[in-house]
Write an enzyme that holds these catalytic residues in place. Structure first.
Site, mmCIF file in Angstrom:
data_model
loop_
_atom_site.group_PDB
_atom_site.id
_atom_site.type_symbol
_atom_site.label_atom_id
_atom_site.label_comp_id
_atom_site.label_asym_id
_atom_site.label_seq_id
_atom_site.Cartn_x
_atom_site.Cartn_y
_atom_site.Cartn_z
ATOM 1 N N HIS A 33 0.986 -1.205 -0.129
ATOM 2 C CA HIS A 33 0.159 -0.138 -0.089
ATOM 3 C C HIS A 33 0.763 1.235 0.074
ATOM 4 O O HIS A 33 2.211 1.120 0.045
ATOM 5 C CB HIS A 33 -0.777 -0.011 1.268
ATOM 6 C CG HIS A 33 -2.097 -0.772 1.319
ATOM 7 N ND1 HIS A 33 -1.975 -2.294 1.498
ATOM 8 C CD2 HIS A 33 -3.479 -0.481 0.643
ATOM 9 C CE1 HIS A 33 -3.125 -2.879 1.417
ATOM 10 N NE2 HIS A 33 -4.000 -1.898 0.835
ATOM 11 N N LYS B 226 -0.690 4.650 4.602
ATOM 12 C CA LYS B 226 -1.395 3.785 5.246
ATOM 13 C C LYS B 226 -0.991 3.271 6.555
ATOM 14 O O LYS B 226 0.379 3.000 6.842
ATOM 15 C CB LYS B 226 -1.684 2.504 4.272
ATOM 16 C CG LYS B 226 -2.736 1.450 4.833
ATOM 17 C CD LYS B 226 -3.174 0.491 3.980
ATOM 18 C CE LYS B 226 -4.248 -0.614 4.264
ATOM 19 N NZ LYS B 226 -5.382 0.335 4.960
#
Length: 242
Positions: free
Chosen positions: A152, A156
């Site tokens: 990600h 995040k």
């Protein structure tokens, strides 16, 4: 249908708002101040003439706050709320217990990922084969080891992601076999690696644009609102298809 949105200022929340406007759906942004006490929330409810489904894509504390509000609403006001859809992950044990008690008053659906592709990924892992075993059970019976990698963007916060945990549970992959990478602006990649002595397979899902999560969240809210389930914890599998 009217959507009460918690987390409207976040990256996903902004996209949800844009999509709601495009679909010409009515919605209300529920701010942190609206969840501080019953009078604040009641003031917000008074400006909504139709029944509402609440979409929480904030943080665990936002989920906790809306649950506390719901648990203290009078029955006549509670009837205006047709369900709570939660796309937030990372709740602690106390917050999970609070969710359990709240589900006795309204239907609650918890979803770690609003992508239809991720839902299909999970179903593939749990699907029955001709041997009567699930895909992952058959893979292990054939001698394949299994592990997961998830990637990600750098902003995040949780690792592993809620989606990775959900997929790992579907494939019965232990936490120590999940690798998390945070790099650049990657929207989301989830891969299951199956490896034997002389061969390997990979099952992978790639999210190309964040808007797919916004579209999925709104569609899930529509389906739950239309089907009007009774209070309790809902299986997300029952509401991905209208």
């Amino acid at each position: 249908m009217h959507i009460g949105l918690i987390g409207a200022s976040g990256r996903l929340g902004t996209l949800v708002c844009e999509n709601l406007v495009q679909q010409k759906l009515t919605f209300t942004k529920i701010a942190r101040e609206d969840l501080q006490n019953i009078p604040s929330f009641m003031q917000l409810l008074q400006h909504v003439s139709e029944s509402m489904i609440i979409l929480d894509i904030s943080l665990p504390v936002g989920t906790e706050n809306i649950c506390n509000i719901i648990n203290n609403l009078e029955e006549k006001n509670l009837k205006q709320i047709k369900g709570l859809v939660i796309g937030t992950t990372g709740h602690n044990d106390r917050q999970k217990q609070l969710l359990l008690s709240t589900s006795q008053k309204i239907p609650i659906c918890m979803v770690s990922n609003f992508s239809k592709g991720v839902y299909l990924f999970e179903e593939i892992l749990k699907a029955k084969t001709s041997q009567g075993l699930t895909v992952t059970e058959l893979a292990r019976a054939l001698g394949f080891d299994m592990a997961m990698t998830e990637i990600h963007h750098t902003l995040k916060k949780d690792a592993p992601s809620g989606t990775a945990i959900t997929l790992a549970e579907a494939g019965k992959i232990p936490a120590k076999q999940i690798s998390s990478v945070r790099v650049g602006k990657v929207v989301g990649d989830h891969s299951i690696h199956l490896s034997a002595d002389s061969e390997s397979l990979e099952i992978k899902h790639t999210a190309h644009a964040r808007k797919l999560f916004a579209e999925g969240a709104i569609e899930l809210c529509k389906n739950i609102y239309t089907q009007a389930p009774k209070p309790g914890f809902l299986r997300k599998e029952d509401f991905f298809i209208s």
